[in-house]
Design an enzyme around this catalytic site. Structure first.
Site, PDB file in Angstrom:
ATOM      1  N   GLY A  12      18.156 -11.559 -34.839  1.00  0.00           N
ATOM      2  CA  GLY A  12      16.903 -11.716 -35.453  1.00  0.00           C
ATOM      3  C   GLY A  12      16.096 -13.095 -35.382  1.00  0.00           C
ATOM      4  O   GLY A  12      16.728 -13.942 -34.973  1.00  0.00           O
ATOM      5  N   ASN A  13      14.922 -13.219 -36.130  1.00  0.00           N
ATOM      6  CA  ASN A  13      14.363 -14.551 -36.376  1.00  0.00           C
ATOM      7  C   ASN A  13      13.561 -14.256 -37.589  1.00  0.00           C
ATOM      8  O   ASN A  13      13.669 -13.528 -38.390  1.00  0.00           O
ATOM      9  CB  ASN A  13      13.391 -14.578 -35.177  1.00  0.00           C
ATOM     10  CG  ASN A  13      12.413 -13.701 -35.136  1.00  0.00           C
ATOM     11  OD1 ASN A  13      11.415 -13.409 -35.774  1.00  0.00           O
ATOM     12  ND2 ASN A  13      12.211 -12.883 -34.016  1.00  0.00           N
ATOM     13  N   ARG A  14      13.081 -15.740 -38.030  1.00  0.00           N
ATOM     14  CA  ARG A  14      12.402 -15.792 -39.272  1.00  0.00           C
ATOM     15  C   ARG A  14      11.268 -15.371 -39.702  1.00  0.00           C
ATOM     16  O   ARG A  14      10.682 -15.403 -40.572  1.00  0.00           O
ATOM     17  CB  ARG A  14      12.444 -17.428 -39.589  1.00  0.00           C
ATOM     18  CG  ARG A  14      14.017 -18.045 -39.697  1.00  0.00           C
ATOM     19  CD  ARG A  14      13.710 -19.710 -39.955  1.00  0.00           C
ATOM     20  NE  ARG A  14      14.869 -20.371 -39.633  1.00  0.00           N
ATOM     21  CZ  ARG A  14      15.739 -20.169 -40.453  1.00  0.00           C
ATOM     22  NH1 ARG A  14      15.898 -19.551 -41.614  1.00  0.00           N
ATOM     23  NH2 ARG A  14      17.066 -20.846 -40.326  1.00  0.00           N
ATOM     24  N   SER A  15      10.544 -14.485 -38.477  1.00  0.00           N
ATOM     25  CA  SER A  15       9.316 -13.851 -38.808  1.00  0.00           C
ATOM     26  C   SER A  15       9.207 -13.118 -40.205  1.00  0.00           C
ATOM     27  O   SER A  15      10.003 -12.047 -40.201  1.00  0.00           O
ATOM     28  CB  SER A  15       8.842 -13.263 -37.681  1.00  0.00           C
ATOM     29  OG  SER A  15       7.569 -12.516 -37.748  1.00  0.00           O
ATOM     30  N   ALA A  20       6.985 -11.557 -33.691  1.00  0.00           N
ATOM     31  CA  ALA A  20       8.078 -12.643 -32.790  1.00  0.00           C
ATOM     32  C   ALA A  20       9.029 -11.693 -32.140  1.00  0.00           C
ATOM     33  O   ALA A  20       9.759 -11.169 -32.909  1.00  0.00           O
ATOM     34  CB  ALA A  20       8.504 -13.424 -33.833  1.00  0.00           C
TER      35      ALA A  20
END
Ligand code: CTP
Length: 207
Positions: free
Chosen positions: A18-21, A84
């Protein structure tokens, strides 16, 4: 139509890439559009705003987001891709929880590039397409390249190397480009205010 949040690409039943969005920017755009009387569909990976004016579709992966975007495009006039989207997914998702071992190598393959797949596609040509560019270096050059490669009408440049704006933060500061160059610099302020200023620019293009 607005997309928001970071996609989650499964590794096994309990883990994901995943990512920080946080989804805050996309959600702010969806709410600001509803405030202007738009009929809004929000495709998001995170818990959506509790707003009955907004039709929400919850997705996890890039593939699911792609399917939802394509399903909702006919009849739409605007697509804002604030999400994102992960660039890679695990080639083979493990059916069972992977057990701990000394070292682990994951085999990654590219996800579908939703915006790029719409470039030249009649589905994408019929709407105004606004993309985001999350950049840490050569930021202007990279954003303008994305505008051209993904055939966007506008690209919103977000300097995600700064901790005070961008992914996960309360505020944002962006620069907006079209094929002619810089259109606007939206100074640092709370994301709902940035969303409203961005929609002012977009509305001019739609009319
Ligand atoms: N995007 C997309 N599909 C992907 C990746 C990104 O539609 N698989 C969209 C994003 O929603 C955003 C724009 O493309 O509107 C740019 O995303 P960004 O993550 O900044 O760039 P990438 O195209 O992923 O390129 P890079 O990771 O090399 O910066």
């Amino acid at each position: 139509m607005v997309t928001a949040g970071g996609t989650r690409e499964p590794i096994d039943p309990v883990r994901y890439l995943g990512n920080r969005s946080s989804g805050k920017m996309g959600h702010a755009i969806a709410v600001a559009a509803a405030d202007r009387g738009a009929q809004v569909r929000l495709i998001t990976t995170v818990t959506a705003p509790d707003d009955e004016r907004i039709a929400t579709v919850k997705v996890d992966t890039a593939a699911e987001m792609n399917t939802a975007v394509r399903a909702a495009l006919p009849g739409a006039m605007l697509l804002v891709m604030a999400a994102a989207v992960a660039d890679y997914r695990v080639a083979e998702v493990a059916a069972k929880k992977m057990k701990k071992r000394d070292a682990l190598t994951l085999d990654l393959v590219p996800t579908v590039d939703i915006l790029r797949s719409l470039a030249g596609d009649p589905l994408g040509e019929s709407v105004l397409v606004v993309g985001f560019a999350a950049e840490t270096d050569n930021i202007e050059e990279n954003a303008v390249r994305k505008l051209a490669e993904k055939r966007l009408d506008l690209v919103v440049l977000n300097d995600v190397s700064r901790a005070d704006i961008g992914l996960g933060s309360h505020d944002n500061e962006v620069r907006v480009f079209d094929s002619g160059g810089l259109v606007a610099h939206l100074e640092k302020r709370a994301k709902p205010l940035v969303a409203s200023a961005l929609l002012d620019l977009i509305e001019k293009r739609l009319s």
